[in-house]
Design a protein around this motif. Structure first.
Motif, PDB file in Angstrom:
ATOM      1  N   ARG A 154       0.839  -1.229   0.064  1.00 34.60           N
ATOM      2  CA  ARG A 154       0.043   0.117  -0.042  1.00 34.60           C
ATOM      3  C   ARG A 154       0.930   1.151  -0.253  1.00 34.60           C
ATOM      4  NH1 ARG A 154      -4.214  -1.517   3.886  1.00 34.60           N
ATOM      5  NH2 ARG A 154      -4.701   0.666   3.878  1.00 34.60           N
ATOM      6  N   GLN A 155       0.978   1.926  -1.132  1.00 30.43           N
ATOM      7  CA  GLN A 155       1.929   2.902  -1.250  1.00 30.43           C
ATOM      8  C   GLN A 155       1.571   4.075  -0.578  1.00 30.43           C
ATOM      9  OE1 GLN A 155       4.662   3.034  -3.874  1.00 30.43           O
ATOM     10  NE2 GLN A 155       5.164   4.907  -2.445  1.00 30.43           N
ATOM     11  N   SER A 156       0.210   4.498  -0.260  1.00 34.63           N
ATOM     12  CA  SER A 156      -0.212   5.583   0.340  1.00 34.63           C
ATOM     13  C   SER A 156       0.181   5.258   1.993  1.00 34.63           C
ATOM     14  CB  SER A 156      -1.357   5.884   0.269  1.00 34.63           C
ATOM     15  OG  SER A 156      -2.180   4.623   0.594  1.00 34.63           O
ATOM     16  N   VAL A 157       0.177   4.062   2.266  1.00 34.56           N
ATOM     17  CA  VAL A 157       0.177   3.665   3.848  1.00 34.56           C
ATOM     18  C   VAL A 157       1.984   3.984   4.349  1.00 34.56           C
ATOM     19  CG1 VAL A 157       0.129   2.180   5.844  1.00 34.56           C
ATOM     20  CG2 VAL A 157      -1.545   2.274   4.016  1.00 34.56           C
ATOM     21  N   TRP A 158       2.761   3.452   3.153  1.00 41.80           N
ATOM     22  CA  TRP A 158       4.148   3.582   2.991  1.00 41.80           C
ATOM     23  C   TRP A 158       4.607   5.053   3.233  1.00 41.80           C
ATOM     24  CZ3 TRP A 158       8.642   2.054   4.750  1.00 41.80           C
ATOM     25  CH2 TRP A 158       9.794   2.365   4.008  1.00 41.80           C
ATOM     26  N   ASP A 159       4.055   5.785   2.260  1.00 40.78           N
ATOM     27  CA  ASP A 159       4.249   7.170   2.262  1.00 40.78           C
ATOM     28  C   ASP A 159       4.139   7.988   3.541  1.00 40.78           C
ATOM     29  OD1 ASP A 159       5.194   6.889  -0.325  1.00 40.78           O
ATOM     30  OD2 ASP A 159       3.378   7.822  -1.407  1.00 40.78           O
ATOM     31  N   ALA A 160       2.903   7.638   4.276  1.00 41.08           N
ATOM     32  CA  ALA A 160       2.630   8.157   5.391  1.00 41.08           C
ATOM     33  C   ALA A 160       3.497   7.726   6.655  1.00 41.08           C
ATOM     34  CB  ALA A 160       1.146   7.683   5.884  1.00 41.08           C
ATOM     35  N   VAL A 161       3.979   6.633   6.742  1.00 36.76           N
ATOM     36  CA  VAL A 161       4.814   6.054   7.754  1.00 36.76           C
ATOM     37  C   VAL A 161       6.171   6.897   7.457  1.00 36.76           C
ATOM     38  CG1 VAL A 161       6.250   4.158   8.114  1.00 36.76           C
ATOM     39  CG2 VAL A 161       3.801   3.683   7.912  1.00 36.76           C
ATOM     40  N   LYS A 162       6.593   6.967   6.355  1.00 28.19           N
ATOM     41  CA  LYS A 162       8.061   7.862   6.168  1.00 28.19           C
ATOM     42  C   LYS A 162       7.787   9.233   6.547  1.00 28.19           C
ATOM     43  CE  LYS A 162       8.645   6.591   2.005  1.00 28.19           C
ATOM     44  NZ  LYS A 162       9.394   6.537   0.498  1.00 28.19           N
ATOM     45  N   GLU A 163       6.636   9.908   5.847  1.00 26.40           N
ATOM     46  CA  GLU A 163       6.396  11.274   6.354  1.00 26.40           C
ATOM     47  C   GLU A 163       6.355  11.558   7.892  1.00 26.40           C
ATOM     48  OE1 GLU A 163       2.840  13.592   4.695  1.00 26.40           O
ATOM     49  OE2 GLU A 163       3.678  12.540   3.115  1.00 26.40           O
ATOM     50  N   ASN A 164       5.517  10.727   8.511  1.00 27.73           N
ATOM     51  CA  ASN A 164       5.338  10.971  10.101  1.00 27.73           C
ATOM     52  C   ASN A 164       6.698  10.870  10.848  1.00 27.73           C
ATOM     53  OD1 ASN A 164       2.808  11.178  10.143  1.00 27.73           O
ATOM     54  ND2 ASN A 164       2.103   9.182  10.571  1.00 27.73           N
ATOM     55  N   ALA A 165       7.418   9.732  10.217  1.00 26.46           N
ATOM     56  CA  ALA A 165       8.775   9.766  11.067  1.00 26.46           C
ATOM     57  C   ALA A 165       9.850  10.787  10.426  1.00 26.46           C
ATOM     58  CB  ALA A 165       9.472   8.255  10.540  1.00 26.46           C
ATOM     59  N   ASP A 166       9.588  11.026   9.314  1.00 33.16           N
ATOM     60  CA  ASP A 166      10.794  12.155   8.777  1.00 33.16           C
ATOM     61  C   ASP A 166      10.326  13.529   9.484  1.00 33.16           C
ATOM     62  OD1 ASP A 166      11.866  10.093   7.329  1.00 33.16           O
ATOM     63  OD2 ASP A 166      11.267  10.958   5.587  1.00 33.16           O
ATOM     64  N   ALA A 167       8.935  13.761   9.860  1.00 34.91           N
ATOM     65  CA  ALA A 167       8.618  15.117  10.444  1.00 34.91           C
ATOM     66  C   ALA A 167       9.284  15.260  11.670  1.00 34.91           C
ATOM     67  CB  ALA A 167       7.014  15.237  10.540  1.00 34.91           C
ATOM     68  N   LYS A 168       9.708  14.349  12.196  1.00 31.06           N
ATOM     69  CA  LYS A 168      10.503  14.572  13.509  1.00 31.06           C
ATOM     70  C   LYS A 168      12.047  14.881  13.352  1.00 31.06           C
ATOM     71  CE  LYS A 168       7.274  11.205  15.663  1.00 31.06           C
ATOM     72  NZ  LYS A 168       7.258   9.685  15.117  1.00 31.06           N
ATOM     73  N   ILE A 169      12.641  14.714  12.333  1.00 30.72           N
ATOM     74  CA  ILE A 169      14.260  15.023  12.171  1.00 30.72           C
ATOM     75  C   ILE A 169      14.399  16.381  12.688  1.00 30.72           C
ATOM     76  CG2 ILE A 169      15.793  15.177  10.383  1.00 30.72           C
ATOM     77  CD1 ILE A 169      14.387  12.969   8.716  1.00 30.72           C
ATOM     78  N   CYS A 170      15.570  16.335  13.349  1.00 35.91           N
ATOM     79  CA  CYS A 170      15.977  17.864  13.728  1.00 35.91           C
ATOM     80  C   CYS A 170      17.528  17.920  13.756  1.00 35.91           C
ATOM     81  CB  CYS A 170      15.181  18.377  15.276  1.00 35.91           C
ATOM     82  SG  CYS A 170      15.899  17.032  16.371  1.00 35.91           S
ATOM     83  N   GLY A 171      17.961  19.093  13.884  1.00 38.86           N
ATOM     84  CA  GLY A 171      19.480  19.206  14.024  1.00 38.86           C
ATOM     85  C   GLY A 171      19.951  18.940  15.428  1.00 38.86           C
ATOM     86  N   PRO A 172      21.174  18.560  15.580  1.00 38.76           N
ATOM     87  CA  PRO A 172      21.567  18.369  16.973  1.00 38.76           C
ATOM     88  C   PRO A 172      20.957  19.551  17.908  1.00 38.76           C
ATOM     89  CG  PRO A 172      23.590  18.872  15.586  1.00 38.76           C
ATOM     90  CD  PRO A 172      22.364  18.736  14.721  1.00 38.76           C
TER      91      PRO A 172
END
Ligand SMILES: C[S@@+](CC[C@H](N)C(=O)[O-])C[C@H]1O[C@@H](n2cnc3c(N)ncnc32)[C@H](O)[C@@H]1O
Length: 372
Positions: free
Chosen positions: A231-249
């Motif tokens: 399910r491409q849309s579910v996979w995209d959402a998983v990545k989007e949610n996790a990537d949204a938390k990326i921050c600098g040190p």
């Protein structure tokens, strides 16, 4: 559905904690694996977000068998066309520990026969078997009479994070480095230093943990992408949610050094692949002779073992590491990971964390010390 996450021996507690941190309180620790209940989205998350996972299996059928005929019959009860179609290529891998079945390769062959025969009977055509880049990998686990049939949702092992562009001799596995870091207490550090950084695996993985960079961020391929139910849309959402938390040190400054200039450059190249990775500082230094400025409050190192990387007098080298730590690092927390168990005694400090691990085939230890 059950999701079975495989890891390295000794990293089960770290993996269990990671799974709990994803929100799955009910995780069962097994030998080199942790089991939890979830759905397709959770299986995608396990692949994308778990740092100590090697692969993620989806058990689809469990049965008992005490001979190959029973095994074949039970394998045929699975509706294989639910999982892949006749034009896809598949592979079967098996692990057998049983008084009833002694050869794991033979059981893999029996499983292949059962699958191929089912397709041929249904469609008059058979799918190809291929171990090179198959579309679907079937995993057979037999313990005594208990057979578990799973689909491997990962494909190439998850230690392949695809951010390393430069390597050195004897680099650590990314999964092992992550597990060591998650057991080390580095997250409260202010100044993090790996003074024997090699290709920078400890720094990269610590940086990714601190900056919430998912371990799967740079990987393009997972086995589940070729599944019928992808399910491409579910996979995209998983990545989007996790990537949204990326921050600098935020609270930690990261430093790496090595006596070998080329290795230090390799580490820097690898860190440059990561978002904000250019904020890590590197220098060429002999740990036994030069100190880092600012003074680190957390050090982690993976010195040569005298196995893959040779040293003239390995006991003396470890003795000197211990001397240096006692003289110049009072108040710091120091973690040393090594496959030379004898030489580790020469450090001469009392460890408050001791963890036995395997570095490939090399029995190894992690010792952490709070230097007085
Ligand atoms: C086992 S490798 C580390 C591998 C690293 N953990 C990785 O994942 O790539 C050991 C490293 O220690 C470095 N080294 C050996 N003696 C050193 C010293 N006296 N000071 C600093 N680095 C040293 C070597 O150049 C080598 O890069």
């Amino acid at each position: 559905m059950e999701i079975l996450v495989k890891t390295l021996e000794g990293l089960e507690p770290a993996l269990e904690q990671e799974i709990k941190n994803l929100g799955f309180e009910e995780a069962t620790v097994l030998n080199r694996a942790v089991l939890f209940e979830g759905d397709i989205k959770d299986m995608y998350r396990a692949n994308y977000e778990l740092r100590t996972a090697l692969r993620v299996l989806l058990p689809i059928h469990k049965f008992e068998a005490i001979n190959e005929h029973m095994f074949y019959r039970k394998m045929q009860e699975i509706n294989w066309s639910e999982y892949f179609n006749v034009n896809q290529r598949f592979a079967v891998y098996s692990v057998v520990s049983s008084q009833y079945f002694t050869h794991s390769k033979y059981m893999a062959l029996k499983a292949k026969d059962a699958i191929v025969d089912q397709f041929r009977d249904k469609y008059g055509k058979r799918p190809d078997v291929s171990t090179y880049n198959p579309d679907v990998e079937v995993n057979i686990h037999i313990f005594e009479n208990k057979c578990t049939i799973s689909l491997d949702s990962t494909g190439e092992s998850l230690h392949k994070r695809d951010y390393k562009v430069a390597s050195v001799e004897a680099p650590l596995s990314e999964v092992l480095a992550s597990g060591i870091l998650l057991s080390s207490g580095f997250e409260t550090a202010k100044i993090f230093h790996d003074p024997m950084c090699g290709s920078g695996t400890f720094i990269s993985e610590a940086f990714m943990i601190h900056c919430n960079i998912p371990p799967g961020k740079f990987r393009q391929e997972y086995a589940f992408m070729k599944w019928k139910n992808f399910r491409q849309s579910v996979w995209d959402a998983v990545k989007e949610n996790a990537d949204a938390k990326i921050c600098g040190p935020t609270t930690i400054q990261f430093y790496g050094s090595d006596i070998n200039r080329q290795n230090m450059f390799s580490a820097r190249k690898n860190l440059y692949q990561l978002p904000f990775g250019d904020q890590v500082q590197f220098s060429k230094k002999d740990f036994l002779k030069e100190s880092l400025n600012p003074r680190p409050d957390f050090l982690i190192m993976n010195p040569p073992y005298d196995i893959r990387l040779k040293s003239d007098d390995i006991d003396e080298f470890y003795y000197q590491i211990g001397m240096r730590l006692k003289q110049d690092y009072s108040g710091a927390r120091v973690c040393v990971f090594s496959g030379n168990l004898e030489a580790m005694h020469k450090i001469g400090l009392k460890a408050n964390v001791k963890l036995n691990l395997m570095n490939g085939a090399i029995p190894s230890v992690l010792h952490c010390y709070d230097i007085k």
